[in-house]
Design a protein around this motif. Structure first.
Motif, PDB file in Angstrom:
ATOM      1  N   GLU A   3      -8.856 -19.033  29.999  1.00  0.00           N
ATOM      2  CA  GLU A   3      -7.685 -18.376  29.413  1.00  0.00           C
ATOM      3  C   GLU A   3      -6.365 -18.824  30.038  1.00  0.00           C
ATOM      4  N   TYR A   4      -6.297 -18.890  31.363  1.00  0.00           N
ATOM      5  CA  TYR A   4      -5.059 -19.285  32.023  1.00  0.00           C
ATOM      6  C   TYR A   4      -4.704 -20.726  31.673  1.00  0.00           C
ATOM      7  N   THR A   5      -5.698 -21.583  31.553  1.00  0.00           N
ATOM      8  CA  THR A   5      -5.482 -22.974  31.174  1.00  0.00           C
ATOM      9  C   THR A   5      -4.912 -23.062  29.766  1.00  0.00           C
ATOM     10  N   VAL A   6      -5.496 -22.324  28.844  1.00  0.00           N
ATOM     11  CA  VAL A   6      -5.032 -22.346  27.451  1.00  0.00           C
ATOM     12  C   VAL A   6      -3.604 -21.812  27.356  1.00  0.00           C
ATOM     13  N   LEU A   7      -3.332 -20.696  28.011  1.00  0.00           N
ATOM     14  CA  LEU A   7      -1.986 -20.120  27.968  1.00  0.00           C
ATOM     15  C   LEU A   7      -0.955 -21.052  28.596  1.00  0.00           C
ATOM     16  N   THR A   8      -1.325 -21.749  29.643  1.00  0.00           N
ATOM     17  CA  THR A   8      -0.418 -22.719  30.258  1.00  0.00           C
ATOM     18  C   THR A   8      -0.130 -23.860  29.305  1.00  0.00           C
ATOM     19  N   ALA A   9      -1.155 -24.385  28.662  1.00  0.00           N
ATOM     20  CA  ALA A   9      -0.967 -25.475  27.699  1.00  0.00           C
ATOM     21  C   ALA A   9      -0.096 -25.031  26.531  1.00  0.00           C
ATOM     22  N   VAL A  10      -0.322 -23.832  26.026  1.00  0.00           N
ATOM     23  CA  VAL A  10       0.496 -23.306  24.928  1.00  0.00           C
ATOM     24  C   VAL A  10       1.948 -23.167  25.382  1.00  0.00           C
ATOM     25  N   ALA A  11       2.164 -22.659  26.583  1.00  0.00           N
ATOM     26  CA  ALA A  11       3.522 -22.497  27.099  1.00  0.00           C
ATOM     27  C   ALA A  11       4.216 -23.847  27.240  1.00  0.00           C
ATOM     28  N   LEU A  12       3.521 -24.832  27.760  1.00  0.00           N
ATOM     29  CA  LEU A  12       4.100 -26.167  27.907  1.00  0.00           C
ATOM     30  C   LEU A  12       4.519 -26.754  26.560  1.00  0.00           C
ATOM     31  N   VAL A  13       3.620 -26.733  25.612  1.00  0.00           N
ATOM     32  CA  VAL A  13       3.904 -27.290  24.291  1.00  0.00           C
ATOM     33  C   VAL A  13       5.039 -26.515  23.616  1.00  0.00           C
ATOM     34  N   ALA A  14       4.995 -25.196  23.703  1.00  0.00           N
ATOM     35  CA  ALA A  14       6.015 -24.364  23.056  1.00  0.00           C
ATOM     36  C   ALA A  14       7.397 -24.613  23.649  1.00  0.00           C
ATOM     37  N   VAL A  15       7.499 -24.694  24.965  1.00  0.00           N
ATOM     38  CA  VAL A  15       8.806 -24.894  25.603  1.00  0.00           C
ATOM     39  C   VAL A  15       9.355 -26.290  25.304  1.00  0.00           C
ATOM     40  N   VAL A  16       8.520 -27.307  25.384  1.00  0.00           N
ATOM     41  CA  VAL A  16       8.981 -28.663  25.073  1.00  0.00           C
ATOM     42  C   VAL A  16       9.409 -28.749  23.608  1.00  0.00           C
ATOM     43  N   ALA A  17       8.625 -28.184  22.704  1.00  0.00           N
ATOM     44  CA  ALA A  17       8.986 -28.190  21.281  1.00  0.00           C
ATOM     45  C   ALA A  17      10.268 -27.406  21.033  1.00  0.00           C
ATOM     46  N   LEU A  18      10.413 -26.269  21.681  1.00  0.00           N
ATOM     47  CA  LEU A  18      11.626 -25.465  21.530  1.00  0.00           C
ATOM     48  C   LEU A  18      12.850 -26.255  21.961  1.00  0.00           C
ATOM     49  N   GLU A  19      12.757 -26.938  23.079  1.00  0.00           N
ATOM     50  CA  GLU A  19      13.884 -27.753  23.558  1.00  0.00           C
ATOM     51  C   GLU A  19      14.172 -28.916  22.606  1.00  0.00           C
ATOM     52  N   LEU A  20      13.139 -29.636  22.212  1.00  0.00           N
ATOM     53  CA  LEU A  20      13.346 -30.834  21.397  1.00  0.00           C
ATOM     54  C   LEU A  20      13.768 -30.550  19.962  1.00  0.00           C
ATOM     55  N   PHE A  21      13.276 -29.457  19.383  1.00  0.00           N
ATOM     56  CA  PHE A  21      13.504 -29.229  17.960  1.00  0.00           C
ATOM     57  C   PHE A  21      14.413 -28.053  17.622  1.00  0.00           C
ATOM     58  N   VAL A  22      14.630 -27.139  18.556  1.00  0.00           N
ATOM     59  CA  VAL A  22      15.448 -25.961  18.248  1.00  0.00           C
ATOM     60  C   VAL A  22      16.707 -25.924  19.108  1.00  0.00           C
ATOM     61  N   LEU A  23      16.538 -25.842  20.415  1.00  0.00           N
ATOM     62  CA  LEU A  23      17.692 -25.713  21.305  1.00  0.00           C
ATOM     63  C   LEU A  23      18.502 -27.001  21.398  1.00  0.00           C
ATOM     64  N   ARG A  24      17.823 -28.106  21.522  1.00  0.00           N
ATOM     65  CA  ARG A  24      18.417 -29.444  21.533  1.00  0.00           C
ATOM     66  C   ARG A  24      19.592 -29.565  22.497  1.00  0.00           C
ATOM     67  N   THR A  25      19.375 -29.148  23.732  1.00  0.00           N
ATOM     68  CA  THR A  25      20.427 -29.202  24.746  1.00  0.00           C
ATOM     69  C   THR A  25      20.537 -30.568  25.418  1.00  0.00           C
ATOM     70  N   THR A  90      14.108 -21.427  31.081  1.00  0.00           N
ATOM     71  CA  THR A  90      15.273 -20.734  31.639  1.00  0.00           C
ATOM     72  C   THR A  90      16.508 -21.628  31.624  1.00  0.00           C
ATOM     73  N   ILE A  91      16.372 -22.868  32.074  1.00  0.00           N
ATOM     74  CA  ILE A  91      17.516 -23.784  32.101  1.00  0.00           C
ATOM     75  C   ILE A  91      17.973 -24.115  30.683  1.00  0.00           C
ATOM     76  N   ALA A  92      17.038 -24.368  29.779  1.00  0.00           N
ATOM     77  CA  ALA A  92      17.400 -24.703  28.398  1.00  0.00           C
ATOM     78  C   ALA A  92      18.141 -23.548  27.727  1.00  0.00           C
ATOM     79  N   LEU A  93      17.654 -22.342  27.914  1.00  0.00           N
ATOM     80  CA  LEU A  93      18.339 -21.183  27.324  1.00  0.00           C
ATOM     81  C   LEU A  93      19.716 -20.986  27.947  1.00  0.00           C
ATOM     82  N   TRP A  94      19.816 -21.188  29.243  1.00  0.00           N
ATOM     83  CA  TRP A  94      21.105 -21.067  29.922  1.00  0.00           C
ATOM     84  C   TRP A  94      22.101 -22.072  29.348  1.00  0.00           C
ATOM     85  N   LEU A  95      21.670 -23.317  29.201  1.00  0.00           N
ATOM     86  CA  LEU A  95      22.552 -24.340  28.633  1.00  0.00           C
ATOM     87  C   LEU A  95      22.971 -23.983  27.211  1.00  0.00           C
TER      88      LEU A  95
END
Length: 110
Positions: A3-25, A90-95
């Protein structure tokens, strides 16, 4: 699947995708970001290594929830992925919040 492995992988993919496709900082192109990640990693190894050392652990992990890979100093590899996702988000949202729509910093964000 642990479970912790899966949640970590989901968090990694979600944050990278959020930065690259939504926040675009442009965070991943900033030298300051990568320097900050090296600093975070250094402190994470010291603190997490002390907290999770197998000979006298303060924090215990259910072996069924992780891959069982620990490096260095008995740190579960999932902790590094989770830490990367948390600090990056945190840094992406701050930016994003401290910049105007044109990409310039606001007076408060200086």
């Amino acid at each position: 699947m642990p479970e912790y492995t899966v949640l970590t992988a989901v968090a990694l993919v979600a944050v990278v995708a959020l930065e690259l496709f939504v926040l675009r900082t442009g965070l991943f192109r900033m030298l300051a970001y990568w320097v900050s990640m090296v600093i975070v990693l250094g402190f994470q190894v010291l603190v997490d290594g002390w907290l999770t050392k197998l000979d006298a652990p303060i924090v215990l992990y259910d072996p069924a929830m992780t891959l069982g890979v620990r490096f260095p100093w008995d740190i579960p590899v999932e902790d590094f992925g989770f830490g990367f996702a948390m600090v990056t988000l945190t840094i992406a949202l701050w930016l994003r919040v401290t910049r105007t729509p044109r990409g310039r910093r606001t007076e408060e964000g200086r």
